[in-house]
Design a protein around this motif. Structure first.
Motif, mmCIF file in Angstrom:
data_model
loop_
_atom_site.group_PDB
_atom_site.id
_atom_site.type_symbol
_atom_site.label_atom_id
_atom_site.label_comp_id
_atom_site.label_asym_id
_atom_site.label_seq_id
_atom_site.Cartn_x
_atom_site.Cartn_y
_atom_site.Cartn_z
ATOM 1 N N TYR A 1 0.869 -1.243 -0.125
ATOM 2 C CA TYR A 1 0.014 0.056 -0.097
ATOM 3 C C TYR A 1 0.975 1.334 0.078
ATOM 4 C CZ TYR A 1 -3.156 -3.623 1.589
ATOM 5 O OH TYR A 1 -4.078 -4.508 1.927
ATOM 6 N N PRO A 2 1.310 1.705 -1.118
ATOM 7 C CA PRO A 2 2.287 2.746 -1.254
ATOM 8 C C PRO A 2 1.629 4.333 -1.057
ATOM 9 C CG PRO A 2 1.725 2.071 -3.394
ATOM 10 C CD PRO A 2 0.851 1.099 -2.269
ATOM 11 N N VAL A 3 0.992 4.392 0.061
ATOM 12 C CA VAL A 3 0.397 5.777 0.326
ATOM 13 C C VAL A 3 1.423 6.754 1.145
ATOM 14 C CG1 VAL A 3 -1.893 4.964 0.416
ATOM 15 C CG2 VAL A 3 -0.629 4.661 2.440
ATOM 16 N N GLY A 4 1.416 7.717 1.100
ATOM 17 C CA GLY A 4 2.098 9.012 1.658
ATOM 18 C C GLY A 4 1.457 9.017 2.930
ATOM 19 N N MET A 5 2.301 9.842 4.106
ATOM 20 C CA MET A 5 1.941 9.767 5.310
ATOM 21 C C MET A 5 2.159 11.474 5.886
ATOM 22 S SD MET A 5 0.589 8.373 8.216
ATOM 23 C CE MET A 5 1.159 6.769 8.207
ATOM 24 N N ALA A 6 1.067 12.037 6.233
ATOM 25 C CA ALA A 6 1.201 13.468 6.753
ATOM 26 C C ALA A 6 1.249 13.452 8.445
ATOM 27 C CB ALA A 6 0.090 14.554 6.110
ATOM 28 N N VAL A 7 1.900 14.196 8.737
ATOM 29 C CA VAL A 7 2.062 14.439 10.303
ATOM 30 C C VAL A 7 2.156 16.029 10.510
ATOM 31 C CG1 VAL A 7 3.374 13.877 12.214
ATOM 32 C CG2 VAL A 7 3.755 12.441 10.543
ATOM 33 N N ASN A 8 1.112 16.275 11.726
ATOM 34 C CA ASN A 8 1.071 17.528 12.015
ATOM 35 C C ASN A 8 2.365 17.797 13.161
ATOM 36 O OD1 ASN A 8 -1.607 18.449 11.008
ATOM 37 N ND2 ASN A 8 -2.170 16.628 11.799
ATOM 38 N N VAL A 9 2.610 19.115 13.171
ATOM 39 C CA VAL A 9 3.840 19.555 13.811
ATOM 40 C C VAL A 9 3.476 20.821 14.537
ATOM 41 C CG1 VAL A 9 6.254 20.243 13.738
ATOM 42 C CG2 VAL A 9 5.554 18.382 12.470
ATOM 43 N N SER A 10 3.881 20.695 15.819
ATOM 44 C CA SER A 10 3.486 22.000 16.369
ATOM 45 C C SER A 10 4.597 23.184 16.344
ATOM 46 C CB SER A 10 3.562 21.746 18.138
ATOM 47 O OG SER A 10 3.697 22.974 18.873
ATOM 48 N N ALA A 11 4.166 24.164 16.423
ATOM 49 C CA ALA A 11 5.126 25.565 16.282
ATOM 50 C C ALA A 11 6.171 25.419 17.283
ATOM 51 C CB ALA A 11 4.442 26.780 16.412
ATOM 52 N N LEU A 12 6.039 24.950 18.426
ATOM 53 C CA LEU A 12 7.056 24.829 19.509
ATOM 54 C C LEU A 12 8.075 23.643 19.033
ATOM 55 C CD1 LEU A 12 5.156 25.057 23.010
ATOM 56 C CD2 LEU A 12 6.455 26.732 21.670
ATOM 57 N N GLN A 13 7.699 22.611 18.334
ATOM 58 C CA GLN A 13 8.524 21.578 17.737
ATOM 59 C C GLN A 13 9.318 22.232 16.678
ATOM 60 O OE1 GLN A 13 5.101 18.643 17.137
ATOM 61 N NE2 GLN A 13 6.987 17.281 16.829
ATOM 62 N N LEU A 14 8.755 23.270 15.892
ATOM 63 C CA LEU A 14 9.632 23.686 14.745
ATOM 64 C C LEU A 14 10.484 24.873 15.353
ATOM 65 C CD1 LEU A 14 9.548 23.886 11.700
ATOM 66 C CD2 LEU A 14 7.629 25.764 11.901
ATOM 67 N N ASP A 15 10.422 25.449 16.517
ATOM 68 C CA ASP A 15 11.337 26.246 17.146
ATOM 69 C C ASP A 15 12.540 25.548 17.757
ATOM 70 O OD1 ASP A 15 9.748 28.306 16.180
ATOM 71 O OD2 ASP A 15 8.942 28.634 18.240
ATOM 72 N N THR A 16 12.596 24.371 17.748
ATOM 73 C CA THR A 16 13.851 23.640 18.452
ATOM 74 C C THR A 16 14.761 23.068 17.448
ATOM 75 O OG1 THR A 16 12.864 21.372 18.619
ATOM 76 C CG2 THR A 16 12.084 23.300 20.250
ATOM 77 N N ASP A 17 15.963 22.835 17.800
ATOM 78 C CA ASP A 17 17.196 22.511 16.952
ATOM 79 C C ASP A 17 16.916 21.081 16.730
ATOM 80 O OD1 ASP A 17 18.442 24.854 16.472
ATOM 81 O OD2 ASP A 17 19.692 24.884 18.144
ATOM 82 N N GLU A 18 16.213 20.383 17.439
ATOM 83 C CA GLU A 18 15.765 18.904 17.681
ATOM 84 C C GLU A 18 15.131 18.402 16.552
ATOM 85 O OE1 GLU A 18 15.607 20.801 20.598
ATOM 86 O OE2 GLU A 18 17.604 20.201 21.168
ATOM 87 N N PHE A 19 14.053 19.302 16.011
ATOM 88 C CA PHE A 19 13.083 18.956 15.049
ATOM 89 C C PHE A 19 13.848 18.253 13.924
ATOM 90 C CE2 PHE A 19 10.639 20.574 11.385
ATOM 91 C CZ PHE A 19 9.533 19.794 11.706
ATOM 92 N N LEU A 20 14.945 18.729 13.297
ATOM 93 C CA LEU A 20 15.248 17.823 12.129
ATOM 94 C C LEU A 20 15.787 16.694 12.687
ATOM 95 C CD1 LEU A 20 16.281 18.537 9.288
ATOM 96 C CD2 LEU A 20 18.431 19.015 9.937
ATOM 97 N N THR A 21 16.471 16.571 13.837
ATOM 98 C CA THR A 21 16.982 15.119 14.424
ATOM 99 C C THR A 21 15.976 14.168 14.486
ATOM 100 O OG1 THR A 21 18.769 16.244 15.398
ATOM 101 C CG2 THR A 21 18.374 14.137 16.080
ATOM 102 N N ASP A 22 14.812 14.870 14.962
ATOM 103 C CA ASP A 22 13.572 13.831 15.319
ATOM 104 C C ASP A 22 13.256 13.291 14.060
ATOM 105 O OD1 ASP A 22 13.687 14.250 17.809
ATOM 106 O OD2 ASP A 22 11.991 15.933 17.816
ATOM 107 N N ILE A 23 13.078 14.072 12.779
ATOM 108 C CA ILE A 23 12.549 13.640 11.779
ATOM 109 C C ILE A 23 13.425 12.484 11.101
ATOM 110 C CG2 ILE A 23 12.085 14.294 9.285
ATOM 111 C CD1 ILE A 23 11.261 16.962 10.249
ATOM 112 N N GLN A 24 14.756 12.701 11.093
ATOM 113 C CA GLN A 24 16.009 11.899 10.619
ATOM 114 C C GLN A 24 15.804 10.350 11.506
ATOM 115 O OE1 GLN A 24 19.165 14.589 11.299
ATOM 116 N NE2 GLN A 24 19.641 14.555 9.182
ATOM 117 N N ASP A 25 15.610 10.701 12.763
ATOM 118 C CA ASP A 25 15.605 9.487 13.447
ATOM 119 C C ASP A 25 14.514 8.782 13.158
ATOM 120 O OD1 ASP A 25 17.935 10.233 14.863
ATOM 121 O OD2 ASP A 25 16.907 10.891 16.660
ATOM 122 N N ALA A 26 13.118 9.533 13.054
ATOM 123 C CA ALA A 26 12.029 8.617 12.455
ATOM 124 C C ALA A 26 12.072 7.903 11.200
ATOM 125 C CB ALA A 26 10.587 9.485 12.792
ATOM 126 N N LEU A 27 12.845 8.533 10.458
ATOM 127 C CA LEU A 27 12.864 7.772 8.951
ATOM 128 C C LEU A 27 13.889 6.860 9.030
ATOM 129 C CD1 LEU A 27 13.043 11.234 6.778
ATOM 130 C CD2 LEU A 27 11.247 9.518 6.696
#
Length: 264
Positions: free
Chosen positions: A92-118
């Protein structure tokens, strides 16, 4: 009573992640030209031991206030990517969308969190979409543009959620590496009420086309709304007319019916 209820909710929230009380439901999105499903939006829910299932509007603001949104948001990213990878493996090759809070976006860990999840899931970055509200984008526009550019370099898609309800300027919109505009349901509900509603949708769709950005209509509930959105050539949509948010079992049944039957 209100203060006591809030304090109890806060205390319960602090234990919810450790107790595996959070879970995800998924709402499908559709290509409005072919009417075939294109992806799923992951939506968090809280299965409270006493209150039952709690909707995000009732606990996300509190998570932000008590400083737990980063930890919970990290869990959502990992779980959504893990599930997306499992669906891909099942055909089932469907895309996945995830909502992100403004407070998540304001942190340097945000990019790392995405990399780790992938990395942990093996999920294809090109099939992950990060959804950020228009207001969150503009809260710190300069830093946000830098962070989102880094996200794009991972190969991840970016969508502006609830578009039209915030205060972004066209000048900044061009600077953000945006792939999709999710037109807020308040505009969709006006489509069949007056000419102005139809004009607003036409304007937003044309804006997307002029910037080579996909447009996705939220909250489609009536067939008449769908017809008008097709006439205006809106790219994609989601809403109760197609499907409500589905639990995992219902979602997999949906995917089998819509996608599995095509491959058969």
């Amino acid at each position: 009573d209100a203060v006591q209820s809030r304090m109890e909710l806060e205390m319960d929230l602090r234990d919810a992640l450790q107790n595996d009380e959070f879970f995800l439901v998924y709402q499908p999105t559709f290509d409005l030209r072919t009417m075939s499903p294109t992806g799923m939006e992951a939506l968090i829910r809280w299965n409270h031991s006493v209150r039952g299932v709690v909707q995000p509007d009732d606990f996300i603001p509190l998570l932000e206030e008590i400083g737990l949104i980063g930890e919970v948001g990290r869990w959502v990213l990992k779980e959504a990517c893990r599930q997306g990878a499992a669906w891909h493996a099942a055909g089932y090759p469907v895309g996945m969308a995830v909502n992100v809070s403004a407070l998540q976006l304001d942190t340097d860990e945000f990019l790392t969190d995405i990399q780790d999840a992938l990395t942990a899931s093996g999920f294809d970055p090109s099939t992950l979409t990060i959804e950020i509200t228009e207001t969150a984008l503009m809260s710190n526009a300069e830093e946000t543009a830098v962070r989102l550019t880094a996200v794009k370099q991972l190969g991840v898609r970016i969508a502006i959620d609830d578009f039209g309800t915030g205060y972004s300027s066209l000048a900044y919109l061009q600077r953000f590496p945006v792939d999709a505009l999710k037109i807020d349901r308040s505009f969709i509900s006006r489509l069949t009420q007056d000419q102005e509603g139809e004009t607003l949708i036409r304007t937003l769709v044309q804006l997307g086309k002029s910037l080579s950005i996909e447009t996705l209509a939220e909250g489609i509930e009536e067939s008449s709304e769908l017809s008008l959105l097709k006439e205006e050539e809106c790219d994609s949509g989601q809403g109760f007319l197609f499907a409500r948010p589905l639990d995992l079992a219902a979602c997999e049944s949906f995917l089998h019916d819509w996608i599995g039957s095509d491959s058969d």
